[in-house]
Design a protein around this motif. Structure first.
Motif, PDB file in Angstrom:
ATOM      1  N   LEU A 164       0.817  -1.216   0.000  1.00 56.11           N
ATOM      2  CA  LEU A 164       0.000   0.000   0.000  1.00 56.11           C
ATOM      3  C   LEU A 164       0.855   1.272   0.000  1.00 56.11           C
ATOM      4  O   LEU A 164       0.375   2.339  -0.381  1.00 56.11           O
ATOM      5  CB  LEU A 164      -0.922   0.020   1.225  1.00 56.11           C
ATOM      6  CG  LEU A 164      -2.102  -0.938   1.214  1.00 56.11           C
ATOM      7  CD1 LEU A 164      -2.816  -0.912   2.561  1.00 56.11           C
ATOM      8  CD2 LEU A 164      -3.089  -0.588   0.092  1.00 56.11           C
ATOM      9  N   CYS A 165       2.111   1.147   0.438  1.00 53.98           N
ATOM     10  CA  CYS A 165       2.951   2.335   0.606  1.00 53.98           C
ATOM     11  C   CYS A 165       4.065   2.455  -0.434  1.00 53.98           C
ATOM     12  O   CYS A 165       4.702   3.515  -0.523  1.00 53.98           O
ATOM     13  CB  CYS A 165       3.583   2.331   1.997  1.00 53.98           C
ATOM     14  SG  CYS A 165       2.379   2.373   3.342  1.00 53.98           S
ATOM     15  N   ALA A 166       4.316   1.403  -1.206  1.00 52.99           N
ATOM     16  CA  ALA A 166       5.389   1.432  -2.210  1.00 52.99           C
ATOM     17  C   ALA A 166       4.792   1.612  -3.602  1.00 52.99           C
ATOM     18  O   ALA A 166       3.609   1.349  -3.834  1.00 52.99           O
ATOM     19  CB  ALA A 166       6.204   0.143  -2.153  1.00 52.99           C
ATOM     20  N   TYR A 167       5.626   2.058  -4.522  1.00 51.81           N
ATOM     21  CA  TYR A 167       5.213   2.184  -5.919  1.00 51.81           C
ATOM     22  C   TYR A 167       6.431   1.914  -6.795  1.00 51.81           C
ATOM     23  O   TYR A 167       7.507   2.459  -6.545  1.00 51.81           O
ATOM     24  CB  TYR A 167       4.657   3.573  -6.200  1.00 51.81           C
ATOM     25  CG  TYR A 167       4.172   3.780  -7.621  1.00 51.81           C
ATOM     26  CD1 TYR A 167       3.228   2.921  -8.173  1.00 51.81           C
ATOM     27  CD2 TYR A 167       4.657   4.820  -8.405  1.00 51.81           C
ATOM     28  CE1 TYR A 167       2.771   3.091  -9.473  1.00 51.81           C
ATOM     29  CE2 TYR A 167       4.207   5.012  -9.706  1.00 51.81           C
ATOM     30  CZ  TYR A 167       3.256   4.149 -10.232  1.00 51.81           C
ATOM     31  OH  TYR A 167       2.814   4.319 -11.535  1.00 51.81           O
ATOM     32  N   GLN A 168       6.253   1.034  -7.751  1.00 55.30           N
ATOM     33  CA  GLN A 168       7.344   0.639  -8.646  1.00 55.30           C
ATOM     34  C   GLN A 168       8.544   0.123  -7.847  1.00 55.30           C
ATOM     35  O   GLN A 168       9.691   0.378  -8.181  1.00 55.30           O
ATOM     36  CB  GLN A 168       7.745   1.792  -9.555  1.00 55.30           C
ATOM     37  CG  GLN A 168       6.622   2.207 -10.513  1.00 55.30           C
ATOM     38  CD  GLN A 168       7.010   3.340 -11.450  1.00 55.30           C
ATOM     39  OE1 GLN A 168       7.919   4.120 -11.168  1.00 55.30           O
ATOM     40  NE2 GLN A 168       6.313   3.449 -12.569  1.00 55.30           N
ATOM     41  N   GLY A 169       8.235  -0.591  -6.759  1.00 57.91           N
ATOM     42  CA  GLY A 169       9.277  -1.258  -5.990  1.00 57.91           C
ATOM     43  C   GLY A 169      10.059  -0.383  -5.040  1.00 57.91           C
ATOM     44  O   GLY A 169      11.085  -0.807  -4.511  1.00 57.91           O
ATOM     45  N   ARG A 170       9.574   0.841  -4.777  1.00 57.77           N
ATOM     46  CA  ARG A 170      10.330   1.735  -3.892  1.00 57.77           C
ATOM     47  C   ARG A 170       9.387   2.743  -3.234  1.00 57.77           C
ATOM     48  O   ARG A 170       8.187   2.786  -3.543  1.00 57.77           O
ATOM     49  CB  ARG A 170      11.417   2.470  -4.673  1.00 57.77           C
ATOM     50  CG  ARG A 170      10.857   3.380  -5.765  1.00 57.77           C
ATOM     51  CD  ARG A 170      11.956   3.901  -6.674  1.00 57.77           C
ATOM     52  NE  ARG A 170      11.449   4.894  -7.619  1.00 57.77           N
ATOM     53  CZ  ARG A 170      12.168   5.453  -8.583  1.00 57.77           C
ATOM     54  NH1 ARG A 170      13.442   5.108  -8.722  1.00 57.77           N
ATOM     55  NH2 ARG A 170      11.637   6.357  -9.382  1.00 57.77           N
ATOM     56  N   LEU A 171       9.940   3.533  -2.337  1.00 56.66           N
ATOM     57  CA  LEU A 171       9.167   4.549  -1.638  1.00 56.66           C
ATOM     58  C   LEU A 171       8.936   5.741  -2.564  1.00 56.66           C
ATOM     59  O   LEU A 171       9.888   6.345  -3.051  1.00 56.66           O
ATOM     60  CB  LEU A 171       9.935   5.002  -0.397  1.00 56.66           C
ATOM     61  CG  LEU A 171       9.165   5.566   0.797  1.00 56.66           C
ATOM     62  CD1 LEU A 171       8.156   4.549   1.322  1.00 56.66           C
ATOM     63  CD2 LEU A 171      10.144   5.969   1.891  1.00 56.66           C
ATOM     64  N   PRO A 172       7.676   6.083  -2.858  1.00 59.41           N
ATOM     65  CA  PRO A 172       7.418   7.176  -3.797  1.00 59.41           C
ATOM     66  C   PRO A 172       7.526   8.555  -3.148  1.00 59.41           C
ATOM     67  O   PRO A 172       7.100   8.748  -2.011  1.00 59.41           O
ATOM     68  CB  PRO A 172       5.976   6.907  -4.249  1.00 59.41           C
ATOM     69  CG  PRO A 172       5.349   6.219  -3.080  1.00 59.41           C
ATOM     70  CD  PRO A 172       6.440   5.396  -2.437  1.00 59.41           C
ATOM     71  N   MET A 173       8.113   9.486  -3.877  1.00 58.89           N
ATOM     72  CA  MET A 173       8.138  10.875  -3.442  1.00 58.89           C
ATOM     73  C   MET A 173       6.786  11.489  -3.776  1.00 58.89           C
ATOM     74  O   MET A 173       6.463  11.701  -4.943  1.00 58.89           O
ATOM     75  CB  MET A 173       9.247  11.626  -4.174  1.00 58.89           C
ATOM     76  CG  MET A 173       9.282  13.127  -3.906  1.00 58.89           C
ATOM     77  SD  MET A 173       9.931  13.569  -2.307  1.00 58.89           S
ATOM     78  CE  MET A 173      11.699  13.416  -2.629  1.00 58.89           C
ATOM     79  N   GLY A 174       5.964  11.744  -2.758  1.00 57.38           N
ATOM     80  CA  GLY A 174       4.644  12.302  -2.984  1.00 57.38           C
ATOM     81  C   GLY A 174       3.549  11.591  -2.216  1.00 57.38           C
ATOM     82  O   GLY A 174       2.447  12.122  -2.076  1.00 57.38           O
ATOM     83  N   ALA A 175       3.835  10.394  -1.689  1.00 52.36           N
ATOM     84  CA  ALA A 175       2.837   9.665  -0.902  1.00 52.36           C
ATOM     85  C   ALA A 175       2.846  10.159   0.540  1.00 52.36           C
ATOM     86  O   ALA A 175       3.918  10.420   1.100  1.00 52.36           O
ATOM     87  CB  ALA A 175       3.120   8.166  -0.947  1.00 52.36           C
ATOM     88  N   PRO A 176       1.686  10.299   1.189  1.00 55.70           N
ATOM     89  CA  PRO A 176       1.633  10.776   2.577  1.00 55.70           C
ATOM     90  C   PRO A 176       2.433   9.928   3.557  1.00 55.70           C
ATOM     91  O   PRO A 176       2.911  10.435   4.576  1.00 55.70           O
ATOM     92  CB  PRO A 176       0.139  10.723   2.909  1.00 55.70           C
ATOM     93  CG  PRO A 176      -0.551  10.832   1.591  1.00 55.70           C
ATOM     94  CD  PRO A 176       0.334  10.111   0.625  1.00 55.70           C
TER      95      PRO A 176
END
Length: 336
Positions: A164-176
């Motif tokens: 729920l917190c990762a995107y494209q296998g990493r921590l996204p810049m922009g997610a709360p």
């Protein structure tokens, strides 16, 4: 990017502790779904097909920052998760961490870039270290391990939270959730650097990806090499172009603030210059021509507005609302 005034929680210290305990008591995906008031199927859908808006925000100097902003439904879930995660982190935060910490409403001295710089007020030598690609270095594997080894959650729950917190296998810049999760991933990192600093009679603080060490006398030989080893052990990379060793006589800049001789931290000239450049970018983004053409997502406007206004108000906080510099900057932002 610095967040000068981290928004306070609507809850007090005791209430945050209860919220944190409630999150730590989760034991499976159904209990997670119940705490978020959604179905397990909805959680699975967000994990399988995460919905993000991807765009770039202009930075001073002509570069661009990649932003991956969650769509409304996912953002709402992440905001709820962030409330839980911030509540837990507040209870376990390290002494050295000063960024991305949401303080309870009864906190008398919330941490920010000012407290980060103030911790080094008695130093004479200052070592500044920047971590490269901080958020993007934290991978899906890191997040799964975090929920398994720090929260002691079972594998299925850990995988769901990480998904729920990762995107494209990493921590996204922009997610709360990304800022607080980066702090969690630095818990043992901070402890080890605190120990290293103590052994050298130094003070250590971290604001996001900015590490600062201050010493009463010149740092011991091999200290920076020891820092590099700890950084690498935790999966991070030192940005060698931003490693600086300065003395008090050089008016060192720590997270944008200058430590003068026998003086409290004040905004540095380099930082003020960058702020003025950001104000130019902000005014361009807010121009009628740019908005009518729809070149940028509304999130760009909101993010820049929050950042720029926060920085200007921070100048007023440090220098005073009657200071000429503050009134000049505030006038450019509010009235163009």
């Amino acid at each position: 990017m610095y967040y000068f005034f981290q928004q306070k929680s609507q809850f007090n210290t005791q209430q945050l502790a209860v919220i944190g305990q409630r999150f730590e008591a989760l034991n499976d995906v159904p209990s997670l779904a119940k705490s978020l008031s959604i179905s397990e199927a909805a959680i699975a859908k967000h994990i399988d097909k995460p919905d993000y808006y991807t765009f770039h925000i202009p930075k001073p100097g002509g570069q661009k920052r990649l932003i991956q902003h969650p769509a409304p439904a996912l953002k709402t879930l992440q905001q709820l998760l962030n409330r839980y995660l911030q509540a837990v982190y507040y209870g376990v935060k390290t002494d050295s961490a000063h960024g991305f910490i949401q303080a309870p409403n009864d906190e008398l001295r919330p941490r920010n870039i000012y407290t980060n710089a103030l911790a080094h007020q008695k130093g004479e030598w200052f070592l500044s270290v920047d971590l490269k690609d901080f958020f993007h270095t934290i991978t899906l594997t890191h997040l799964r391990d975090l929920f398994r080894r720090v929260f002691f959650f079972p594998p299925d729950l850990s995988a769901a939270l990480a998904g729920l917190c990762a995107y494209q296998g990493r921590l996204p810049m922009g997610a709360p959730t990304s800022p607080v999760l980066s702090n969690f991933c630095c818990l043992f990192f901070d402890y080890q650097l605190e120990k290293l600093a103590a052994e050298a009679n130094a003070t250590y603080t971290r604001y996001a990806d900015d590490l600062t060490f201050s010493f009463r006398r010149e740092p011991p030989d091999g200290f920076m090499d020891a820092v590099r080893i700890i950084v690498l052990r935790h999966g991070f990379v030192v940005n060698e172009n931003k490693v600086r060793l300065q003395t008090r006589l050089e008016n060192p800049e720590i997270t944008g603030l200058v430590l003068g001789k026998n003086a409290l931290p004040v905004p540095g000239q380099n930082w003020l210059k960058r702020l003025k450049q950001e104000i130019k970018i902000y005014r361009w983004l807010m121009s009628e021509a740019v908005r009518e053409r729809g070149l940028f997502h509304i999130y760009v406007f909101d993010r820049f507005r929050q950042s720029v206004l926060g920085q200007v108000e921070f100048v007023g906080f440090v220098l005073g609302k009657d200071h000429r510099e503050y009134r000049k900057l505030a006038g450019k932002v509010r009235w163009g």
